[in-house]
Design a protein around this motif. Structure first.
Motif, PDB file in Angstrom:
ATOM      1  N   VAL A 197      -2.083  -7.544  12.881  1.00  0.00           N
ATOM      2  CA  VAL A 197      -1.795  -6.853  11.626  1.00  0.00           C
ATOM      3  C   VAL A 197      -0.667  -5.870  11.904  1.00  0.00           C
ATOM      4  O   VAL A 197      -0.762  -5.045  12.818  1.00  0.00           O
ATOM      5  N   ALA A 198       0.399  -5.991  11.123  1.00  0.00           N
ATOM      6  CA  ALA A 198       1.513  -5.049  11.233  1.00  0.00           C
ATOM      7  C   ALA A 198       1.379  -4.022  10.120  1.00  0.00           C
ATOM      8  O   ALA A 198       1.212  -4.381   8.951  1.00  0.00           O
ATOM      9  N   ASP A 199       1.423  -2.767  10.481  1.00  0.00           N
ATOM     10  CA  ASP A 199       1.422  -1.662   9.529  1.00  0.00           C
ATOM     11  C   ASP A 199       2.877  -1.229   9.365  1.00  0.00           C
ATOM     12  O   ASP A 199       3.485  -0.734  10.324  1.00  0.00           O
ATOM     13  N   LEU A 200       3.438  -1.451   8.178  1.00  0.00           N
ATOM     14  CA  LEU A 200       4.853  -1.171   7.934  1.00  0.00           C
ATOM     15  C   LEU A 200       5.034  -0.030   6.951  1.00  0.00           C
ATOM     16  O   LEU A 200       4.221   0.164   6.052  1.00  0.00           O
ATOM     17  N   THR A 201       6.113   0.703   7.111  1.00  0.00           N
ATOM     18  CA  THR A 201       6.581   1.622   6.083  1.00  0.00           C
ATOM     19  C   THR A 201       7.734   0.920   5.381  1.00  0.00           C
ATOM     20  O   THR A 201       8.437   0.104   5.994  1.00  0.00           O
ATOM     21  N   LEU A 202       7.920   1.212   4.096  1.00  0.00           N
ATOM     22  CA  LEU A 202       9.007   0.599   3.342  1.00  0.00           C
ATOM     23  C   LEU A 202      10.076   1.608   2.959  1.00  0.00           C
ATOM     24  O   LEU A 202      11.115   1.229   2.430  1.00  0.00           O
ATOM     25  N   LYS A 203       9.807   2.896   3.224  1.00  0.00           N
ATOM     26  CA  LYS A 203      10.752   3.943   2.840  1.00  0.00           C
ATOM     27  C   LYS A 203      11.095   4.805   4.038  1.00  0.00           C
ATOM     28  O   LYS A 203      10.200   5.197   4.773  1.00  0.00           O
ATOM     29  N   PRO A 204      12.320   5.117   4.300  1.00  0.00           N
ATOM     30  CA  PRO A 204      13.506   4.778   3.517  1.00  0.00           C
ATOM     31  C   PRO A 204      13.947   3.329   3.705  1.00  0.00           C
ATOM     32  O   PRO A 204      14.769   2.821   2.961  1.00  0.00           O
ATOM     33  N   PHE A 205      13.377   2.626   4.704  1.00  0.00           N
ATOM     34  CA  PHE A 205      13.659   1.209   4.918  1.00  0.00           C
ATOM     35  C   PHE A 205      12.464   0.622   5.655  1.00  0.00           C
ATOM     36  O   PHE A 205      11.596   1.348   6.136  1.00  0.00           O
ATOM     37  N   ILE A 206      12.409  -0.686   5.744  1.00  0.00           N
ATOM     38  CA  ILE A 206      11.284  -1.351   6.416  1.00  0.00           C
ATOM     39  C   ILE A 206      11.314  -1.022   7.908  1.00  0.00           C
ATOM     40  O   ILE A 206      12.336  -1.176   8.568  1.00  0.00           O
ATOM     41  N   ALA A 207      10.167  -0.546   8.399  1.00  0.00           N
ATOM     42  CA  ALA A 207      10.016  -0.246   9.825  1.00  0.00           C
ATOM     43  C   ALA A 207       8.541  -0.388  10.197  1.00  0.00           C
ATOM     44  O   ALA A 207       7.655  -0.277   9.346  1.00  0.00           O
TER      45      ALA A 207
ATOM     46  N   ALA B 181       0.849  -1.192   0.000  1.00  0.00           N
ATOM     47  CA  ALA B 181       0.000   0.000   0.000  1.00  0.00           C
ATOM     48  C   ALA B 181       0.882   1.239   0.000  1.00  0.00           C
ATOM     49  O   ALA B 181       1.618   1.463   0.957  1.00  0.00           O
ATOM     50  N   ASN B 182       0.815   2.026  -1.060  1.00  0.00           N
ATOM     51  CA  ASN B 182       1.593   3.267  -1.196  1.00  0.00           C
ATOM     52  C   ASN B 182       3.051   3.049  -0.803  1.00  0.00           C
ATOM     53  O   ASN B 182       3.754   2.304  -1.463  1.00  0.00           O
ATOM     54  N   ASP B 183       3.504   3.676   0.276  1.00  0.00           N
ATOM     55  CA  ASP B 183       4.909   3.576   0.698  1.00  0.00           C
ATOM     56  C   ASP B 183       5.117   2.512   1.762  1.00  0.00           C
ATOM     57  O   ASP B 183       6.137   2.481   2.429  1.00  0.00           O
ATOM     58  N   GLY B 184       4.124   1.611   1.908  1.00  0.00           N
ATOM     59  CA  GLY B 184       4.218   0.625   2.971  1.00  0.00           C
ATOM     60  C   GLY B 184       3.562  -0.688   2.609  1.00  0.00           C
ATOM     61  O   GLY B 184       3.351  -1.003   1.441  1.00  0.00           O
ATOM     62  N   ALA B 185       3.239  -1.425   3.645  1.00  0.00           N
ATOM     63  CA  ALA B 185       2.563  -2.706   3.486  1.00  0.00           C
ATOM     64  C   ALA B 185       1.888  -3.067   4.797  1.00  0.00           C
ATOM     65  O   ALA B 185       2.285  -2.585   5.860  1.00  0.00           O
ATOM     66  N   THR B 186       0.847  -3.880   4.687  1.00  0.00           N
ATOM     67  CA  THR B 186       0.263  -4.472   5.889  1.00  0.00           C
ATOM     68  C   THR B 186       0.556  -5.966   5.844  1.00  0.00           C
ATOM     69  O   THR B 186       0.531  -6.588   4.783  1.00  0.00           O
ATOM     70  N   VAL B 187       0.862  -6.492   7.013  1.00  0.00           N
ATOM     71  CA  VAL B 187       1.172  -7.911   7.139  1.00  0.00           C
ATOM     72  C   VAL B 187       0.195  -8.509   8.140  1.00  0.00           C
ATOM     73  O   VAL B 187       0.183  -8.110   9.301  1.00  0.00           O
ATOM     74  N   GLU B 188      -0.623  -9.421   7.661  1.00  0.00           N
ATOM     75  CA  GLU B 188      -1.530 -10.149   8.546  1.00  0.00           C
ATOM     76  C   GLU B 188      -0.808 -11.414   8.975  1.00  0.00           C
ATOM     77  O   GLU B 188      -0.302 -12.164   8.131  1.00  0.00           O
ATOM     78  N   PHE B 189      -0.744 -11.623  10.296  1.00  0.00           N
ATOM     79  CA  PHE B 189      -0.069 -12.815  10.780  1.00  0.00           C
ATOM     80  C   PHE B 189      -0.754 -13.340  12.032  1.00  0.00           C
ATOM     81  O   PHE B 189      -1.569 -12.659  12.647  1.00  0.00           O
ATOM     82  N   ALA B 190      -0.439 -14.574  12.356  1.00  0.00           N
ATOM     83  CA  ALA B 190      -1.024 -15.219  13.530  1.00  0.00           C
ATOM     84  C   ALA B 190       0.091 -15.824  14.356  1.00  0.00           C
ATOM     85  O   ALA B 190       1.131 -16.226  13.835  1.00  0.00           O
TER      86      ALA B 190
END
Length: 144
Positions: A113-123, A91-100
């Protein structure tokens, strides 16, 4: 007594990053639980767990991430040995990760659910606990 510090995040992929967070979380949880179990007069367990929790999160989260008070126990919440990544959605500059995370004692799993940014690095922006039986229509609760 020195305060626990995590290893570096593995940012080679989103999956590796999530697994590395869980690996470090488990190590932190076990250390905090051990410190609490032997309650050191020199450094009270609450102070120690708060300082070590900040150390855990620092390399994994964005500066604007709002965190909760640390919680730990005999069963680490995020254990890479019980982790199942269900879905990664860019999603845009990030990603969501669904995990159990599979329970250690039963057939159920807790969903996150982890809401991550991918820029400037994964966080991590935030990790949410998914409540299957929400009160007041709140189905995702901040967990960090």
């Amino acid at each position: 007594m020195s305060v626990w510090k995590p290893g570096e995040p593995d940012r080679s992929s989103i999956e590796d990053f999530v697994f590395s967070f869980c690996r470090e979380y488990k190590a932190w949880n076990n250390d905090a639980y051990a410190a609490y179990s032997k309650e050191n007069v020199e450094q009270p367990a609450d102070d120690y767990s708060s300082a070590s929790y900040a150390n855990l999160l620092r390399p994994f989260i964005t500066p604007e991430t709002r965190t909760q008070l640390p919680t730990f126990g005999s069963e680490p919440r995020f254990d890479p040995d019980r982790l199942a990544i269900r879905c990664i959605t860019p999603a845009n500059d990030g990603a969501t990760v669904e995990f159990a995370i599979q329970s250690m004692v039963g057939e159920w799993a807790d969903d996150f659910v982890a809401d991550l940014t991918l820029k400037p690095f994964i966080a991590i922006r935030q990790i949410y606990y998914v409540d299957l039986y929400p009160d007041d229509d709140v189905d995702r609760l901040p967990y960090l």
